[in-house]
Write a protein that holds these residues in place. Sequence first.
Motif, PDB file in Angstrom:
ATOM      1  N   HIS A 243       0.827  -1.212   0.000  1.00  0.00           N
ATOM      2  CA  HIS A 243       0.000   0.000   0.000  1.00  0.00           C
ATOM      3  C   HIS A 243       0.865   1.268   0.000  1.00  0.00           C
ATOM      4  O   HIS A 243       0.458   2.290  -0.543  1.00  0.00           O
ATOM      5  N   PHE A 244       2.026   1.207   0.631  1.00  0.00           N
ATOM      6  CA  PHE A 244       2.882   2.388   0.776  1.00  0.00           C
ATOM      7  C   PHE A 244       3.938   2.499  -0.328  1.00  0.00           C
ATOM      8  O   PHE A 244       4.826   3.325  -0.257  1.00  0.00           O
ATOM      9  N   ASP A 245       3.833   1.631  -1.311  1.00  0.00           N
ATOM     10  CA  ASP A 245       4.881   1.507  -2.327  1.00  0.00           C
ATOM     11  C   ASP A 245       4.515   2.305  -3.569  1.00  0.00           C
ATOM     12  O   ASP A 245       3.634   1.913  -4.317  1.00  0.00           O
ATOM     13  N   ASP A 246       5.192   3.447  -3.794  1.00  0.00           N
ATOM     14  CA  ASP A 246       4.834   4.124  -5.046  1.00  0.00           C
ATOM     15  C   ASP A 246       5.909   4.034  -6.123  1.00  0.00           C
ATOM     16  O   ASP A 246       5.806   4.652  -7.151  1.00  0.00           O
ATOM     17  N   GLU A 247       6.921   3.209  -5.865  1.00  0.00           N
ATOM     18  CA  GLU A 247       7.974   3.049  -6.878  1.00  0.00           C
ATOM     19  C   GLU A 247       7.925   1.702  -7.593  1.00  0.00           C
ATOM     20  O   GLU A 247       8.630   1.499  -8.577  1.00  0.00           O
ATOM     21  N   GLY A 248       7.175   0.750  -7.039  1.00  0.00           N
ATOM     22  CA  GLY A 248       7.180  -0.592  -7.622  1.00  0.00           C
ATOM     23  C   GLY A 248       8.226  -1.494  -6.993  1.00  0.00           C
ATOM     24  O   GLY A 248       8.662  -2.481  -7.596  1.00  0.00           O
ATOM     25  N   ARG A 249       8.623  -1.190  -5.744  1.00  0.00           N
ATOM     26  CA  ARG A 249       9.650  -1.997  -5.076  1.00  0.00           C
ATOM     27  C   ARG A 249       9.093  -3.226  -4.381  1.00  0.00           C
ATOM     28  O   ARG A 249       9.848  -4.092  -3.975  1.00  0.00           O
ATOM     29  N   VAL A 250       7.786  -3.255  -4.182  1.00  0.00           N
ATOM     30  CA  VAL A 250       7.215  -4.357  -3.404  1.00  0.00           C
ATOM     31  C   VAL A 250       6.542  -5.373  -4.319  1.00  0.00           C
ATOM     32  O   VAL A 250       5.704  -5.026  -5.151  1.00  0.00           O
ATOM     33  N   ILE A 251       6.940  -6.624  -4.143  1.00  0.00           N
ATOM     34  CA  ILE A 251       6.292  -7.729  -4.848  1.00  0.00           C
ATOM     35  C   ILE A 251       5.374  -8.398  -3.834  1.00  0.00           C
ATOM     36  O   ILE A 251       5.836  -8.939  -2.825  1.00  0.00           O
ATOM     37  N   TYR A 252       4.081  -8.321  -4.098  1.00  0.00           N
ATOM     38  CA  TYR A 252       3.092  -8.810  -3.134  1.00  0.00           C
ATOM     39  C   TYR A 252       2.601 -10.198  -3.549  1.00  0.00           C
ATOM     40  O   TYR A 252       2.273 -10.422  -4.716  1.00  0.00           O
ATOM     41  N   LEU A 253       2.555 -11.117  -2.592  1.00  0.00           N
ATOM     42  CA  LEU A 253       2.066 -12.468  -2.886  1.00  0.00           C
ATOM     43  C   LEU A 253       0.768 -12.739  -2.146  1.00  0.00           C
ATOM     44  O   LEU A 253       0.696 -12.626  -0.922  1.00  0.00           O
ATOM     45  N   GLY A 254      -0.258 -13.088  -2.903  1.00  0.00           N
ATOM     46  CA  GLY A 254      -1.541 -13.485  -2.325  1.00  0.00           C
ATOM     47  C   GLY A 254      -1.825 -14.937  -2.669  1.00  0.00           C
ATOM     48  O   GLY A 254      -1.191 -15.504  -3.567  1.00  0.00           O
ATOM     49  N   THR A 255      -2.765 -15.545  -1.958  1.00  0.00           N
ATOM     50  CA  THR A 255      -3.081 -16.952  -2.246  1.00  0.00           C
ATOM     51  C   THR A 255      -4.516 -17.293  -1.837  1.00  0.00           C
ATOM     52  O   THR A 255      -5.066 -16.696  -0.903  1.00  0.00           O
ATOM     53  N   PHE A 256      -5.086 -18.238  -2.533  1.00  0.00           N
ATOM     54  CA  PHE A 256      -6.410 -18.751  -2.159  1.00  0.00           C
ATOM     55  C   PHE A 256      -6.322 -19.873  -1.121  1.00  0.00           C
ATOM     56  O   PHE A 256      -7.337 -20.369  -0.658  1.00  0.00           O
ATOM     57  N   SER A 257      -5.102 -20.261  -0.769  1.00  0.00           N
ATOM     58  CA  SER A 257      -4.949 -21.458   0.069  1.00  0.00           C
ATOM     59  C   SER A 257      -5.619 -21.329   1.433  1.00  0.00           C
ATOM     60  O   SER A 257      -6.163 -22.295   1.942  1.00  0.00           O
ATOM     61  N   LYS A 258      -5.589 -20.153   2.047  1.00  0.00           N
ATOM     62  CA  LYS A 258      -6.127 -20.016   3.400  1.00  0.00           C
ATOM     63  C   LYS A 258      -7.500 -19.341   3.412  1.00  0.00           C
ATOM     64  O   LYS A 258      -8.103 -19.205   4.468  1.00  0.00           O
ATOM     65  N   ILE A 259      -7.974 -18.868   2.247  1.00  0.00           N
ATOM     66  CA  ILE A 259      -9.292 -18.215   2.226  1.00  0.00           C
ATOM     67  C   ILE A 259     -10.284 -18.944   1.311  1.00  0.00           C
ATOM     68  O   ILE A 259     -11.424 -18.523   1.180  1.00  0.00           O
ATOM     69  N   LEU A 260      -9.842 -20.021   0.687  1.00  0.00           N
ATOM     70  CA  LEU A 260     -10.741 -20.853  -0.110  1.00  0.00           C
ATOM     71  C   LEU A 260     -10.372 -22.305   0.208  1.00  0.00           C
ATOM     72  O   LEU A 260     -10.978 -22.921   1.069  1.00  0.00           O
ATOM     73  N   ALA A 261      -9.340 -22.811  -0.479  1.00  0.00           N
ATOM     74  CA  ALA A 261      -8.843 -24.155  -0.180  1.00  0.00           C
ATOM     75  C   ALA A 261      -7.488 -24.335  -0.851  1.00  0.00           C
ATOM     76  O   ALA A 261      -7.318 -23.917  -1.999  1.00  0.00           O
ATOM     77  N   PRO A 262      -6.534 -24.935  -0.139  1.00  0.00           N
ATOM     78  CA  PRO A 262      -5.197 -25.092  -0.724  1.00  0.00           C
ATOM     79  C   PRO A 262      -5.180 -26.011  -1.946  1.00  0.00           C
ATOM     80  O   PRO A 262      -4.303 -25.899  -2.791  1.00  0.00           O
ATOM     81  N   GLY A 263      -6.177 -26.893  -2.029  1.00  0.00           N
ATOM     82  CA  GLY A 263      -6.232 -27.825  -3.152  1.00  0.00           C
ATOM     83  C   GLY A 263      -6.405 -27.149  -4.507  1.00  0.00           C
ATOM     84  O   GLY A 263      -6.126 -27.754  -5.545  1.00  0.00           O
ATOM     85  N   PHE A 264      -6.864 -25.922  -4.516  1.00  0.00           N
ATOM     86  CA  PHE A 264      -6.961 -25.194  -5.786  1.00  0.00           C
ATOM     87  C   PHE A 264      -5.577 -24.934  -6.377  1.00  0.00           C
ATOM     88  O   PHE A 264      -5.442 -24.729  -7.557  1.00  0.00           O
TER      89      PHE A 264
END
Length: 420
Positions: A243-264
């Motif tokens: 959220h605080f990154d205005d240069e493009g320095r942060v690579i953000y990783l999201g996943t469905f494993s803990k909010i849907l199912a890891p089997g996806f």
Amino acid sequence: MTMEEKLMKKLSSGSLDFEAYFSEKALEMKASEIRELLKLVEAGDVISLAGGLPAPETFPVETIKKIAVEVLEKHADKALQYGTTKGFTPLRLALANWMEKRYGIPTSKVEIMMVAGSQQALDLIGRVFINPGDIVVVEGPTYLAALNAFKYYGPEFISIPMDHDGMRIDLLEEKLEELRKQGKKVKFVYTVSTFQNPAGVTMSLERRKRLIELAREYDFIIVEDSPYAELRYSGEPIPPIKHFDDEGRVIYLGTFSKILAPGFRLGWIAAHPHFIRKMEIAKQAVDLCANTLSQVIAWKYVEDGYLDEHIPEIIEFYRPRRDAMLEALEEFMPEGVEWTKPDGGMFIWVVLPEGIDTKLMAEKAISRGVAYVPGEAFFAHREVKNTMRLNFTYVPEETIREGVKRLGEVIREELEALKG
Ligand SMILES: *Cc1c(COP(=O)(O)O)cnc(C)c1O
């Protein structure tokens, strides 16, 4: 000998020298110690606080069933076909919108690529950014599977201690200054910023802002791995570092494993298009594209609002389990034992008095009917011996209580033995 070893022995006796064919890198690879330990647990009547699994009761089976039928009726041409490497565009757009709404990350600032779980993102990051000898900063303790993914590419790890507000950014700064004097630079900082695995702690707002400033000042990038941020049981949400990154320095990783199912097996990378482009090329060689059927189902799950409905249900399911573990620790742990009090996620981190080696204690605990993960493997240089990770999402409250009670007894005896 385990079943597996017996089988290997039987298969290999008097035949090829199989090991001789492996690459040097393959010979260096080791099985995750946690998985090895969990094999022991499966065997007996052991309460496992060791796993890292979401509770299957939280999987939205009926919703998935309904969506899957709809997807196969209406979108089979896409869902069963190869897709583009970057992923199913409607899903990428839905996620970009979702991240803008939830985290205030403008869609104009990020590109999204779908991956086969965050684990694949960690490997792609290794491929694309790490030269042998590059300095990678991690938290101490950190996510074991990230250490293993990066290790393949030969980095030099620097481990920064944590406290209840996450990574000690003041110590990071000292380290950066020290490195600068030696003419060295950090390539990236890897952080599980919210409800960390394994420690359960969250990096404070001030530290997030300071980390971004340091990244600019010392010119490194940040990998923010955030599988748990949505699983908040108490306290106020904190925006991701991204959220605080205005240069493009942060690579953000999201996943469905803990909010849907890891089997996806479905996660995503949100980063500057320039970084995404290179990781996309790397991914082409790995698997062409993420599972398309999973992606189209996940798209409907996000787009039709099921995700926003489901998250509070998971929270309601896990909160009593977290509370049960905190209460049991309070009741059963002997003097001198400390633990974190996470506002979310899946884990509590326990620190025992110096002198107790939790790896040596693990077998005894298992024989007494409780399992945990010894903390040593979560440290890049295995520098700490007296810690353990406890999981509170997988077993019900009563079982958690009994497990912690057994653990308390084992620790008490260890302490007595240490004194005696
Ligand atoms: C569970 C977890 C993940 C998720 O990995 P997937 O490959 O997406 O299942 C990523 N990072 C951390 C720290 C985790 O604990």
